[in-house]
Motif scaffolding. Structure first.
Motif, short mmCIF file in Angstrom:
data_model
loop_
_atom_site.label_atom_id
_atom_site.label_comp_id
_atom_site.label_asym_id
_atom_site.label_seq_id
_atom_site.Cartn_x
_atom_site.Cartn_y
_atom_site.Cartn_z
N ARG A 180 -4.24 6.22 -3.68
CA ARG A 180 -4.30 6.03 -2.26
C ARG A 180 -4.84 4.94 -1.43
NH1 ARG A 180 1.08 4.19 -1.79
NH2 ARG A 180 2.52 5.34 -3.46
N ASN A 181 -6.86 6.02 -1.58
CA ASN A 181 -7.27 6.08 -0.90
C ASN A 181 -8.39 5.20 -1.84
OD1 ASN A 181 -8.49 8.55 -2.03
ND2 ASN A 181 -7.28 8.68 -0.16
N TYR B 160 4.37 5.38 -6.74
CA TYR B 160 3.40 5.17 -7.94
C TYR B 160 3.85 5.80 -8.94
CZ TYR B 160 -0.16 2.67 -5.41
OH TYR B 160 -1.08 1.87 -4.11
N GLN C 202 -9.49 8.32 -4.71
CA GLN C 202 -8.60 8.11 -4.92
C GLN C 202 -8.10 6.67 -6.17
OE1 GLN C 202 -4.92 8.78 -4.01
NE2 GLN C 202 -5.17 11.02 -3.39
N ARG C 203 -8.99 5.20 -5.59
CA ARG C 203 -8.67 4.48 -6.49
C ARG C 203 -9.94 4.05 -7.61
NH1 ARG C 203 -7.66 1.63 -0.39
NH2 ARG C 203 -5.33 1.72 -0.90
N ASP D 32 4.39 9.81 -7.99
CA ASP D 32 5.46 9.78 -6.80
C ASP D 32 6.57 9.70 -7.79
OD1 ASP D 32 3.48 9.66 -4.76
OD2 ASP D 32 3.02 7.72 -4.64
N HIS E 161 9.10 1.43 -1.22
CA HIS E 161 8.16 1.87 0.23
C HIS E 161 9.61 2.68 0.85
CE1 HIS E 161 8.07 -2.14 1.22
NE2 HIS E 161 7.72 -1.84 2.72
N ALA F 74 0.66 -1.14 0.30
CA ALA F 74 0.04 -0.28 -0.29
C ALA F 74 0.74 1.00 -0.26
CB ALA F 74 -0.60 -0.02 1.25
N GLU F 75 2.32 1.11 0.78
CA GLU F 75 3.27 2.42 0.81
C GLU F 75 3.98 2.40 -0.56
OE1 GLU F 75 4.42 2.10 4.69
OE2 GLU F 75 2.86 1.84 5.17
#
Length: 315
Positions: free
Chosen positions: A116-117, A68, A120-121, A71, A270, A64-65
């Motif tokens: 990320r959340n 992407y 957003q997904r 980034d 990450h 999850a961290e």
């Protein structure tokens, strides 16, 4: 978020933090104990992450961290201008792209973007592009070719979107056209798998002069879960499927399907995203410099030869 194989390391790190806190509060010198515990943690990390199973690497690629596409782009470029739309139907938020400046070199960056959340997904469709996304990617590639700028694609998708509307708008045709057109691009093309590289969804932006994979990523025609559900009619055999698929970076390099592996910080990308982006930048600039020494005709010939020789068996 902790993965199962990370928990023993996390327990020791928590113990180390408690030890340091206790030392500060009581003014007791525990430097020797702290040093020994730090060495123990480092050793455990090396043993764990140097001996991951294929399924564990798949899990790490989905952390999850994990950084992407955007980034990396914002970390690598001095400035980035995102470009939108396929000029036909829509602007697919699962596929992003635009020009960025890297040490004075203008590069076209294209890649899948996850969220990320929850919000957003949904907006990014979990990094699964529709045909509009692949058509947008091709439009941006042609724009880069027009201005003689190199292209870098960052691949991170569980697959192209399999919905009815995607099929109605020509998902297969859009990906197939990208494959054909990418072979003939006159500018240098570098493709890097930064997370998940699943099926045609990944391949649709992965035809390049150089194809790299980050250390803890995977690249395959199908995900372990989907493979398990087809062969065993259950997701319970995903670990066996991952082993059978041989989908890791080391597997791909061994089969000469990728040109190299980009090492990640110990523990995964990450853990130190800035260091990972720095390494990515170094690989990108080095390979663009080498590819620019070749003529467009030579690059195209080598690109075609590279992919044509994959999977060929001579007896």
């Amino acid at each position: 978020m902790l993965l199962e194989f990370e928990k023993p390391i996390a327990d020791l790190e928590a113990k180390l933090a408690d030890m340091k806190t206790l030392a500060e509060q009581s003014n007791v010198d525990v430097s020797d104990a702290v040093k020994k515990l730090e060495e123990k943690i480092h050793t455990l990390k090396e043993e764990t992450f140097n001996n991951l199973t294929r399924w564990q690497r798949v899990q790490l690629s989905r952390h999850a961290e994990r950084p992407y596409t955007l980034d990396y782009i914002y970390e690598i470029t001095e400035d980035f201008i995102e470009l939108h739309g396929d000029r036909l139907v829509a602007d697919d938020k699962a596929m992003v792209g635009g020009f960025g400046n890297v040490d004075g070199q203008t590069i076209m960056f294209i890649g899948q973007q996850k969220g990320r959340n929850t919000k957003q997904r949904q907006m990014r469709n979990f990094g699964m592009a529709n045909p509009d996304g692949y058509r947008k990617a091709l439009r941006l590639m042609k724009l880069a070719e027009k201005f003689n700028k190199p292209i870098v694609t960052l691949i991170d998708t569980p697959g192209a979107f399999p919905g009815l509307e995607a099929e109605e708008r020509g998902q297969a045709e859009a990906i197939a056209k990208n494959l054909k057109e990418m072979f003939m691009l006159k500018v240098p093309v570098i493709c890097i798998v930064i997370g998940e590289g699943a099926s045609g969804g990944a391949l649709g932006i992965a035809i390049g002069d150089k194809v790299f994979m980050l250390e803890n990523t995977w690249y395959s025609v199908i995900s372990p879960e989907s493979c398990s559900s087809i062969l065993w009619r259950s997701w319970d055999y995903k670990e066996q499927a991952a082993e059978a698929l041989k989908l890791t970076a080391h597997d791909m390099q061994g089969m000469k399907l990728v040109d190299g592996i980009i090492k990640e910080p110990l523990g995964g990308a990450h853990v130190d995203s800035k260091a990972m982006a720095k390494e990515l930048k170094k690989v990108i600039l080095k390979n663009i410099k080498e590819l620019q020494k070749l003529s467009p005709e030579d690059r195209i010939d080598q690109r075609i030869e590279k992919f044509s020789s994959m999977g060929v068996v001579v007896e």
